[in-house]
Design a protein around this motif. Structure first.
Motif, PDB file in Angstrom:
ATOM      1  N   LEU A 159       0.956  -0.960   0.145  1.00 31.65           N
ATOM      2  CA  LEU A 159       0.258   0.120  -0.131  1.00 31.65           C
ATOM      3  C   LEU A 159       0.979   1.591  -0.413  1.00 31.65           C
ATOM      4  N   ASP A 190      -2.703   3.399  10.592  1.00 34.40           N
ATOM      5  CA  ASP A 190      -3.847   3.646   9.589  1.00 34.40           C
ATOM      6  C   ASP A 190      -3.274   5.006   8.623  1.00 34.40           C
ATOM      7  N   GLU A 232      -4.841   6.441   2.011  1.00 32.84           N
ATOM      8  CA  GLU A 232      -3.806   5.791   0.253  1.00 32.84           C
ATOM      9  C   GLU A 232      -3.899   7.015  -0.763  1.00 32.84           C
ATOM     10  N   ARG A 255      -8.343   6.453  -0.173  1.00 31.79           N
ATOM     11  CA  ARG A 255      -9.086   5.487   1.278  1.00 31.79           C
ATOM     12  C   ARG A 255      -8.110   5.813   2.765  1.00 31.79           C
ATOM     13  N   ALA A 299      -6.838   2.322   5.455  1.00 29.71           N
ATOM     14  CA  ALA A 299      -6.815   1.549   5.437  1.00 29.71           C
ATOM     15  C   ALA A 299      -5.846   1.521   6.741  1.00 29.71           C
ATOM     16  N   VAL A 314      -4.040  -0.719   9.674  1.00 22.75           N
ATOM     17  CA  VAL A 314      -3.092  -1.860   8.913  1.00 22.75           C
ATOM     18  C   VAL A 314      -2.420  -2.376  10.166  1.00 22.75           C
TER      19      VAL A 314
END
Length: 191
Positions: free
Chosen positions: A145, A158, A161, A175, A177, A179
């Motif tokens: 990512l 967090d 992206e 968005r 994401a 992780v």
């Protein structure tokens, strides 16, 4: 006391020679045992050295990153669970769990010192989040990512992206994401 006869002298000389030979053999065997014991002690001492301490003592290494491949670079920092290296394509933070192999780790060891030696992957991530660095997050068994770290929690980060060639702008964020830190095999900050 009777004087030894000529034949007795030869017998005593033969016995003395035999004893001297046996003593020499015993000394040689003892030396071999001492060498083996010293080698065993050295192996035991090496077995107690953590890999991170050997990496800390190295200057240039190659880390084979899980699910990503080799990364060659100069050791910048080694924390409690992370290795940071400068490579040709950026600065890499590789958590210990993301290391598949290391080439170039020192035979010597350097123990962690100060606060930097106690800090881990989350501290590196927080620093890069503060700097608003664009990063690539490599994940175990998943595609990487790209984006900017917005927050680092106790067990996750967090990532906003966006295109890696762009700064983090609200209009550019596709968005966010979350992780898990345990899924991260490496992070690369672009230079």
């Amino acid at each position: 006391m009777d004087e030894p006869r000529n034949g007795d002298e030869r017998s005593l000389d033969a016995v003395d020679a035999l004893l001297a030979g046996l003593e020499a053999q015993a000394g040689a065997i003892e030396g071999v045992h001492d060498d083996a014991a010293a080698e065993d002690l050295a192996r035991a001492a090496r077995a107690e050295i953590p890999l991170l301490d050997r990496i800390r003592a190295a200057s240039s290494i190659v880390i084979d990153v899980v699910d990503n491949g080799p990364v060659r670079g100069e050791v910048v920092a080694v924390g409690s669970d992370v290795v940071v290296i400068d490579a040709a394509d950026g600065t890499w933070a590789v958590p210990f769990a993301g290391i598949a192999a290391v080439v170039g780790a020192s035979d010597a060891a350097e123990a962690p010192t100060g606060v930097a030696g106690r800090l881990g992957l989350a501290a590196v991530e927080r620093s890069w989040a503060r700097e608003r660095s664009v990063v690539r997050v490599m994940r175990r068994g998943a595609a990487p990512l790209d984006g900017t770290i917005d927050r680092v929690g106790v067990d996750h980060l967090d990532l906003a992206e966006h295109d890696p060639g762009m700064p983090r702008l609200s209009a550019e964020v596709r968005r966010t994401a979350s992780v898990p830190l345990g899924a991260i095999t490496a992070l690369r900050r672009r230079t």
